[in-house]
Design a protein around this motif. Structure first.
Motif, mmCIF file in Angstrom:
data_model
loop_
_atom_site.group_PDB
_atom_site.id
_atom_site.type_symbol
_atom_site.label_atom_id
_atom_site.label_comp_id
_atom_site.label_asym_id
_atom_site.label_seq_id
_atom_site.Cartn_x
_atom_site.Cartn_y
_atom_site.Cartn_z
ATOM 1 N N GLY A 90 33.840 25.256 58.947
ATOM 2 C CA GLY A 90 34.808 25.468 60.030
ATOM 3 C C GLY A 90 34.468 26.780 60.715
ATOM 4 N N GLU A 115 28.138 20.968 60.939
ATOM 5 C CA GLU A 115 27.824 20.159 59.770
ATOM 6 C C GLU A 115 26.316 19.981 59.647
ATOM 7 O OE1 GLU A 115 30.918 16.835 58.949
ATOM 8 O OE2 GLU A 115 30.921 17.182 61.106
ATOM 9 N N ILE A 145 44.454 31.634 62.568
ATOM 10 C CA ILE A 145 43.224 30.979 63.031
ATOM 11 C C ILE A 145 43.272 30.696 64.538
ATOM 12 C CG2 ILE A 145 44.009 28.618 62.532
ATOM 13 C CD1 ILE A 145 41.077 28.118 61.491
ATOM 14 N N GLY A 179 31.536 20.718 51.014
ATOM 15 C CA GLY A 179 30.275 19.968 50.984
ATOM 16 C C GLY A 179 30.127 19.195 49.698
ATOM 17 N N GLU A 229 37.522 10.911 56.772
ATOM 18 C CA GLU A 229 37.981 11.837 55.723
ATOM 19 C C GLU A 229 39.324 11.440 55.125
ATOM 20 O OE1 GLU A 229 36.689 14.726 54.236
ATOM 21 O OE2 GLU A 229 34.839 14.130 55.177
ATOM 22 N N ARG A 231 45.660 28.751 58.853
ATOM 23 C CA ARG A 231 44.248 28.372 58.827
ATOM 24 C C ARG A 231 43.980 26.928 59.232
ATOM 25 N NH1 ARG A 231 42.212 27.893 52.806
ATOM 26 N NH2 ARG A 231 43.385 26.070 52.205
ATOM 27 N N HIS A 232 44.965 26.264 59.800
ATOM 28 C CA HIS A 232 44.769 24.887 60.253
ATOM 29 C C HIS A 232 44.921 24.762 61.760
ATOM 30 C CE1 HIS A 232 45.415 23.931 55.976
ATOM 31 N NE2 HIS A 232 44.591 22.933 56.248
ATOM 32 N N LEU A 233 43.951 24.112 62.362
ATOM 33 C CA LEU A 233 44.023 23.745 63.772
ATOM 34 C C LEU A 233 43.958 22.227 63.833
ATOM 35 C CD1 LEU A 233 41.406 26.275 65.188
ATOM 36 C CD2 LEU A 233 43.857 26.284 65.711
ATOM 37 N N GLU A 260 47.023 17.029 61.241
ATOM 38 C CA GLU A 260 47.837 17.594 60.164
ATOM 39 C C GLU A 260 48.995 18.347 60.778
ATOM 40 O OE1 GLU A 260 44.849 19.118 56.800
ATOM 41 O OE2 GLU A 260 44.275 19.713 58.810
ATOM 42 N N ARG A 287 42.036 16.992 63.304
ATOM 43 C CA ARG A 287 42.853 16.715 62.124
ATOM 44 C C ARG A 287 44.306 16.633 62.569
ATOM 45 N NH1 ARG A 287 39.338 17.713 57.278
ATOM 46 N NH2 ARG A 287 37.326 17.393 58.314
ATOM 47 N N ILE A 299 35.969 27.980 53.703
ATOM 48 C CA ILE A 299 35.263 27.953 54.992
ATOM 49 C C ILE A 299 34.266 26.801 55.066
ATOM 50 C CG2 ILE A 299 35.527 30.386 55.633
ATOM 51 C CD1 ILE A 299 32.743 30.936 54.465
ATOM 52 N N GLY A 338 25.224 17.361 51.893
ATOM 53 C CA GLY A 338 25.499 18.067 53.141
ATOM 54 C C GLY A 338 26.808 18.818 53.069
ATOM 55 N N PHE A 339 27.139 19.437 54.185
ATOM 56 C CA PHE A 339 28.353 20.270 54.198
ATOM 57 C C PHE A 339 28.880 20.435 55.611
ATOM 58 C CE2 PHE A 339 24.658 23.032 54.598
ATOM 59 C CZ PHE A 339 24.989 23.868 55.642
ATOM 60 N N GLN A 380 36.950 13.239 62.540
ATOM 61 C CA GLN A 380 37.388 14.304 61.620
ATOM 62 C C GLN A 380 36.154 15.006 61.079
ATOM 63 O OE1 GLN A 380 38.916 11.057 59.358
ATOM 64 N NE2 GLN A 380 40.838 12.142 59.030
HETATM 65 O O1 NSS Z 1 37.297 18.244 55.262
HETATM 66 S S1 NSS Z 1 36.238 19.157 54.975
HETATM 67 O O2 NSS Z 1 36.438 20.012 53.814
HETATM 68 N N1 NSS Z 1 34.859 18.395 54.744
HETATM 69 C C1 NSS Z 1 34.349 17.528 55.642
HETATM 70 O O3 NSS Z 1 34.861 17.219 56.694
HETATM 71 C C2 NSS Z 1 32.990 16.976 55.263
HETATM 72 N N2 NSS Z 1 32.866 15.647 55.812
HETATM 73 C C3 NSS Z 1 31.924 17.919 55.787
HETATM 74 C C4 NSS Z 1 30.535 17.449 55.474
HETATM 75 O O4 NSS Z 1 30.201 17.411 54.304
HETATM 76 N N3 NSS Z 1 29.757 17.137 56.469
HETATM 77 O O5 NSS Z 1 36.073 20.089 56.219
HETATM 78 C C5 NSS Z 1 34.980 20.961 56.293
HETATM 79 C C6 NSS Z 1 35.418 22.314 56.773
HETATM 80 C C7 NSS Z 1 36.430 23.000 55.889
HETATM 81 O O6 NSS Z 1 35.806 23.669 54.809
HETATM 82 C C8 NSS Z 1 37.068 23.987 56.835
HETATM 83 O O7 NSS Z 1 36.251 25.123 56.965
HETATM 84 C C9 NSS Z 1 37.063 23.216 58.138
HETATM 85 O O8 NSS Z 1 36.079 22.200 58.029
HETATM 86 N N4 NSS Z 1 38.368 22.611 58.407
HETATM 87 C C10 NSS Z 1 39.261 23.084 59.280
HETATM 88 N N5 NSS Z 1 39.229 24.162 60.094
HETATM 89 C C11 NSS Z 1 40.300 24.380 60.886
HETATM 90 N N6 NSS Z 1 41.396 23.585 60.923
HETATM 91 C C12 NSS Z 1 41.474 22.498 60.107
HETATM 92 N N7 NSS Z 1 42.548 21.721 60.164
HETATM 93 C C13 NSS Z 1 40.367 22.210 59.250
HETATM 94 N N8 NSS Z 1 40.107 21.247 58.352
HETATM 95 C C14 NSS Z 1 38.891 21.501 57.859
#
Ligand code: NSS
Length: 444
Positions: free
Chosen positions: A415, A238, A429, A371, A178, A229-231, A223, A221, A368, A411-412, A197
């Protein structure tokens, strides 16, 4: 203390029931056995009132010196909060007791007499996080964890019913998927490796043998963003759909979200109420969800005092403003290419943008799901990797997927903690996961 509590194995012991079952009208008059932990205790003049809890609920236990005998009674009386007890007795109605019933103890075994429990109201947030292994016993945490488990059950039931195969992609990988900056790097037998990721690239490979796949995996991540809202580690659900475009992808997402919300509302109403969420609000959310283009989102934001040029990302504040007054989720589609990952499909009608969407939860909670449709053309994929300065070698296997039967697919990723945060109205979160990993926290 013996290894096996004696009351649990004694031949004449009544049946062991979950505490929630003991605290019901049908149980009145029955002799039962419960196993649990002391939630509250108070004692006066040869009678001790305990509130005992287990994973299912709470019940008041009345223990009397003249019934239990002085020795056992003294042990019960001295049992502090979080001591573990086995109690046998008869259930009686008592309007004053929580839930309306009490268990009149005939036999009690103190399986473990607890030390002074350090968790009580008024402790600082930092103290509670340092003692997270104990703080997860609170009612709010228990309710949130049950809602989360229900969300996962609902998601699996829905996807299984739709003909998806659950698969097990790796967490350790030689490529970052990512964007390199956010990946945790580690050493793997002398080579550079990354913590996943996303499982997306592997799910894409798996559509060729299985067509519709999903995975629930931890995603990582790196970050440093300290937002509510970030962990650094989260639960990523997925899915990848072969032979699918934008419409099929968004439809799968909104139906999945509705299935999760409806099942939680149906099966966890008490937990929701305890957390301040009316189950009716979740039941009322039905697909289709509104779709707005990124360009339109910028216009809406302008009306709310945000002056963002085309190409700006939507961060926490912008998503909050876009969703604060909404009661249902909304898709934001067609983001500028530069904002998104290399694998997203360019929109043929507006090549500045990609065929992707973020699903934003209402009430200010924000994203949330992320995709997209995937680029299936090998030349374009290579060009995107180059434009983003990504070394090609670790992606050779991924490029192979564009050499052997490449088909449209999308796909999508959802979190799980993000959707649970919204549903359970948690401010942060970290309270949707028992042992949160944030930039400053690796223990407990
Ligand atoms: O980075 S995303 O937006 N998308 C992807 O990783 C794609 N590769 C997914 C895919 O199409 N298969 O992350 C997807 C979701 C995002 O909308 C959040 O809901 C969650 O993952 N997300 C997180 N949740 C908690 N903490 C962090 N840091 C976080 N980053 C993304």
């Amino acid at each position: 203390m013996s290894a096996v509590p004696s009351l649990a194995t004694h031949a004449s012991s009544p049946r062991w029931v979950p505490i929630a079952q003991a605290n019901t009208d049908v149980a009145v008059g029955q002799r039962l056995r419960v196993h649990g932990w002391v939630h509250r205790t108070r004692s006066s003049g040869g009678i001790c009132f305990l509130v005992l809890r287990d994973a299912t609920g709470q019940v008041q236990v009345t223990a009397k010196k003249d019934v239990l005998g002085p020795e056992t009674f003294s042990r019960v009386e001295k049992a502090l909060v979080e001591s573990a007890l086995i109690v046998e007795g008869a259930v009686a109605s008592d309007k004053r007791a929580p839930g309306g019933h009490e268990l009149r103890a005939e036999k009690v075994e103190v399986v473990h007499a607890a030390d002074n429990f350090p968790i009580f109201t008024g402790q600082t947030e930092d103290f509670l996080l340092d003692h997270r292994h104990l703080a997860i016993r609170t009612r709010e945490m228990v309710a949130t964890m049950k809602v989360k488990a229900e969300a996962l059950r609902a998601a699996r039931a829905f996807l299984d019913g739709e003909g998806y195969w659950e698969v097990t992609p790796p967490i350790l990988s030689g490529n970052a998927a990512e964007g390199g900056a956010e990946a945790f790097e580690l050493e793997y037998f002398g080579e550079k490796a990354y913590l996943a990721q996303t499982a997306q690239l592997y799910l894409e490979a798996l559509i060729y043998p299985l067509e519709k796949v999903y995975a629930v995996t931890p995603s990582f991540r790196a970050e440093k963003s300290r937002t509510p809202r970030h962990l650094c580690e989260y639960t990523h659900l997925e899915a990848e759909l072969g032979w699918a475009g934008m419409a099929e992808n968004l439809e799968a997402q909104e139906r999945l979200v509705a299935a999760i919300l409806h099942r939680i509302a149906e099966r966890r109403p008490e937990e929701l109420s305890l957390l301040g969420r009316d189950p009716k609000e979740l039941k009322a959310i039905e697909p289709p969800f509104e779709r707005i283009r990124y360009a339109k989102a910028l216009e809406l934001l302008q009306g709310k005092g945000f002056d963002l040029p085309w190409g700006s990302d939507l961060a926490t504040a912008e998503e909050r403003a876009l969703t604060l007054e909404r009661t249902a989720p909304v898709f934001v589609t067609h983001f500028p290419k530069e904002l998104k990952a290399f694998y997203m499909l360019e929109d043929p009608e507006d090549p500045r943008t990609v065929q992707g969407a973020d699903l934003l939860a209402p009430e200010g909670y924000g994203e949330i799901i992320g995709g997209s449709c995937r680029e299936t053309d090998i030349t374009k994929t290579v060009a995107r990797l180059e434009a983003m300065n990504v070394p090609r070698a670790p992606y050779e296997w991924y490029l192979d997927l564009r050499r052997f039967g490449s088909v449209p697919h999308a796909g999508f990723g959802m979190g799980i903690e993000r959707i649970v945060r919204w549903v359970t109205r948690r401010e942060h979160i970290r309270d949707t996961t028992p042992f949160p990993r944030t930039p400053s926290r690796l223990l407990p």
